[in-house]
Design an enzyme around this catalytic site. Structure first.
Site, mmCIF file in Angstrom:
data_model
loop_
_atom_site.group_PDB
_atom_site.id
_atom_site.type_symbol
_atom_site.label_atom_id
_atom_site.label_comp_id
_atom_site.label_asym_id
_atom_site.label_seq_id
_atom_site.Cartn_x
_atom_site.Cartn_y
_atom_site.Cartn_z
ATOM 1 N N TYR A 116 0.827 -1.217 0.000
ATOM 2 C CA TYR A 116 0.000 0.000 0.000
ATOM 3 C C TYR A 116 0.867 1.276 0.000
ATOM 4 C CZ TYR A 116 -2.851 3.642 2.139
ATOM 5 O OH TYR A 116 -3.441 4.836 2.434
ATOM 6 N N TYR A 138 5.294 -6.145 17.318
ATOM 7 C CA TYR A 138 5.554 -5.447 16.047
ATOM 8 C C TYR A 138 6.390 -4.191 16.294
ATOM 9 C CZ TYR A 138 4.426 -1.995 12.431
ATOM 10 O OH TYR A 138 4.504 -1.001 11.489
ATOM 11 N N LEU A 197 -8.438 1.686 10.700
ATOM 12 C CA LEU A 197 -9.833 2.115 10.710
ATOM 13 C C LEU A 197 -10.370 2.467 9.309
ATOM 14 C CD1 LEU A 197 -12.287 2.935 12.450
ATOM 15 C CD2 LEU A 197 -11.308 5.244 12.550
HETATM 16 N N1 LIG Z 1 0.105 1.430 7.090
HETATM 17 C C1 LIG Z 1 0.454 2.147 8.140
HETATM 18 O O1 LIG Z 1 -0.351 2.930 8.688
HETATM 19 C C2 LIG Z 1 1.850 2.060 8.689
HETATM 20 C C3 LIG Z 1 2.172 2.778 9.852
HETATM 21 C C4 LIG Z 1 3.460 2.710 10.357
HETATM 22 C C5 LIG Z 1 4.435 1.965 9.693
HETATM 23 N N2 LIG Z 1 4.103 1.263 8.580
HETATM 24 C C6 LIG Z 1 5.165 0.484 7.910
HETATM 25 O O2 LIG Z 1 5.183 0.815 6.536
HETATM 26 C C7 LIG Z 1 5.597 -0.312 5.767
HETATM 27 C C8 LIG Z 1 4.602 -0.552 4.643
HETATM 28 O O3 LIG Z 1 3.301 -0.726 5.199
HETATM 29 P P1 LIG Z 1 2.032 -0.936 4.273
HETATM 30 O O4 LIG Z 1 0.876 -0.356 5.016
HETATM 31 O O5 LIG Z 1 2.314 -0.496 2.889
HETATM 32 O O6 LIG Z 1 1.906 -2.524 4.347
HETATM 33 P P2 LIG Z 1 1.679 -3.582 3.162
HETATM 34 O O7 LIG Z 1 1.459 -4.889 3.828
HETATM 35 O O8 LIG Z 1 0.663 -3.082 2.204
HETATM 36 O O9 LIG Z 1 3.095 -3.579 2.436
HETATM 37 C C9 LIG Z 1 4.178 -4.371 2.838
HETATM 38 C C10 LIG Z 1 4.754 -5.001 1.580
HETATM 39 O O10 LIG Z 1 5.934 -5.735 1.920
HETATM 40 C C11 LIG Z 1 5.889 -6.998 1.275
HETATM 41 N N3 LIG Z 1 6.714 -7.884 2.115
HETATM 42 C C12 LIG Z 1 6.484 -8.299 3.384
HETATM 43 N N4 LIG Z 1 7.521 -9.018 3.820
HETATM 44 C C13 LIG Z 1 8.437 -9.076 2.816
HETATM 45 C C14 LIG Z 1 9.734 -9.650 2.664
HETATM 46 N N5 LIG Z 1 10.316 -10.330 3.646
HETATM 47 N N6 LIG Z 1 10.395 -9.487 1.491
HETATM 48 C C15 LIG Z 1 9.828 -8.774 0.479
HETATM 49 N N7 LIG Z 1 8.608 -8.207 0.561
HETATM 50 C C16 LIG Z 1 7.925 -8.351 1.721
HETATM 51 C C17 LIG Z 1 4.429 -7.369 1.193
HETATM 52 O O11 LIG Z 1 4.138 -8.267 0.154
HETATM 53 C C18 LIG Z 1 3.789 -5.994 0.937
HETATM 54 O O12 LIG Z 1 3.718 -5.721 -0.456
HETATM 55 C C19 LIG Z 1 5.725 -1.471 6.748
HETATM 56 O O13 LIG Z 1 7.087 -1.604 7.097
HETATM 57 C C20 LIG Z 1 4.913 -1.006 7.950
HETATM 58 O O14 LIG Z 1 5.403 -1.571 9.140
HETATM 59 C C21 LIG Z 1 2.835 1.299 8.064
#
Ligand SMILES: NC(=O)c1ccc[n+]([C@@H]2O[C@H](COP(=O)([O-])OP(=O)(O)OC[C@H]3O[C@@H](n4cnc5c(N)ncnc54)[C@H](O)[C@@H]3O)[C@@H](O)[C@H]2O)c1
Length: 321
Positions: free
Chosen positions: A11, A139, A188
């Site tokens: 995302y 996490y 949410l």
């Molecule tokens: N969405 C939020 O509100 C939020 C808030 C704080 C931090 N984050 C961090 O931002 C980052 C992205 O979050 P997101 O919301 O886009 O999540 P998401 O799950 O949509 O994206 C994560 C992506 O990483 C890929 N992935 C997971 N493990 C992998 C691996 N070992 N090797 C290669 N690819 C892998 C998944 O296929 C996915 O496409 C994450 O690190 C998350 O912890 C997100």
């Protein structure tokens, strides 16, 4: 300049890839598609299906890379408390392998996707970068451990890193270039959107007896395009080597009822919900100070008003009605 984006089919990652391509960077995406979609990766970027746990792939890609934006991880706080070993492997081991291969190829520039979860329960508000780090879920611990490791590699190996601590990412690209819905949403806004689109029948509100104006929790929502732009600013400043931990939030809050009301207004759909018990570890209010991001990155959130977040999200979810 070639940037490796791990997790670039997810995302937030897919929005960062758009921004990088728009800014003229060469982009290489590594994603194992455990949660992402290849079709979310902009066609201007090169896509490699693979995991950060795969040392051979990392070794193959690393020589051509100038900088890394590392998003690949799992992000469900609840799941991390039930299956910590999955988070140890994917978030910690996967990142250690990446860091190790970077180090062996003398690559030093990395922007790390961290999270407000490293802070744990807020001791004061707004939460700034000097707030103590004391995660209350596994996490958050995995992210803090990587931040600490990067700190050591900065001292020992001359790494330049910036850990961007996101608050609640939300919204979609306003030109509708990302069409996939979030997989397994925990947050949410996508959950309310799934209700509006008829993908789920109803949702739960975890407590409406908090000490807030309407009794529901207050959170800081940041538009994903604003997040993406902050990464470009971070890339431009990474060699300055003096900014390390930076919050990405707006400093403004919205309650759960605010978000539901805004969704109902914009979508003209009624959201069915029930109010259940509070969840453990949910603070009544959580929001960020944005002053250090402004000072260190020259960045301010320009797309993060709630209506814009909901409108850009609905323009994708409404195609599923
Ligand atoms: N969405 C939020 O509100 C939020 C808030 C704080 C931090 N984050 C961090 O931002 C980052 C992205 O979050 P997101 O919301 O886009 O999540 P998401 O799950 O949509 O994206 C994560 C992506 O990483 C890929 N992935 C997971 N493990 C992998 C691996 N070992 N090797 C290669 N690819 C892998 C998944 O296929 C996915 O496409 C994450 O690190 C998350 O912890 C997100």
């Amino acid at each position: 300049m070639k940037i490796l984006v791990t997790g670039g089919a997810g995302y937030i990652g897919s929005h960062i890839v758009l921004e990088l391509c728009d800014e003229g960077y060469d982009v290489l995406v590594l994603d194992d598609l455990s949660l992402g979609n290849e079709s979310s990766v902009d066609k201007r970027a090169e896509f490699i299906k693979g995991s950060t746990l795969d040392e051979q792939i990392l070794k193959k890609l690393m020589p051509e890379v100038d900088g890394i934006i590392h998003l690949a991880s799992f992000k469900s706080a609840g799941e991390s408390m039930i299956n910590p070993s999955v988070y140890t492997q994917n978030n910690i081991e996967g990142t250690l392998r990446l860091i190790d291969v970077m180090s062996s190829y003398n690559k030093k520039n990395i922007i790390f996707s961290s999270t407000a979860a490293v802070y744990g329960n807020p001791q004061y508000l707004p939460v700034d970068e000097n707030h103590q780090t004391n995660p209350i879920n596994y996490y958050g611990f995995t992210k803090l451990m990587i931040e600490n490791t990067l700190g050591w590699y900065k001292d020992l190996k001359g790494f330049n890193f910036i850990a961007l601590r996101y608050f609640n990412a939300a919204g979609y690209d306003k030109e509708n270039r990302i069409l996939n819905l979030e997989n397994k949403p925990q947050n949410l806004i996508p959950i309310i959107m799934e209700c509006a689109a008829g993908i789920r029948r109803s949702m739960q509100i975890f407590g409406d007896d908090y000490n807030t104006p309407d009794g529901t929790c207050l959170r800081d929502y940041i538009h994903v395009t604003d997040l993406a732009k902050a990464h470009i600013n971070a890339l431009r400043r990474i060699n300055d080597n003096n900014t390390i931990f930076i919050n990405l939030g707006t400093g403004f809050t919205h309650s759960v009822y605010d978000v539901i009301r805004t969704v109902e207004k914009i979508t003209s759909k009624k959201i069915n919900y029930s109010v259940t018990n509070r969840r453990e570890g949910d603070p009544a209010k959580l929001y960020s100070s944005s002053s250090f991001a402004k000072k260190s990155l020259g960045w301010v959130a320009k797309n993060s008003d709630l209506e814009n977040i909901i409108k850009t999200t609905w323009s994708i979810y409404k195609t599923r009605v």
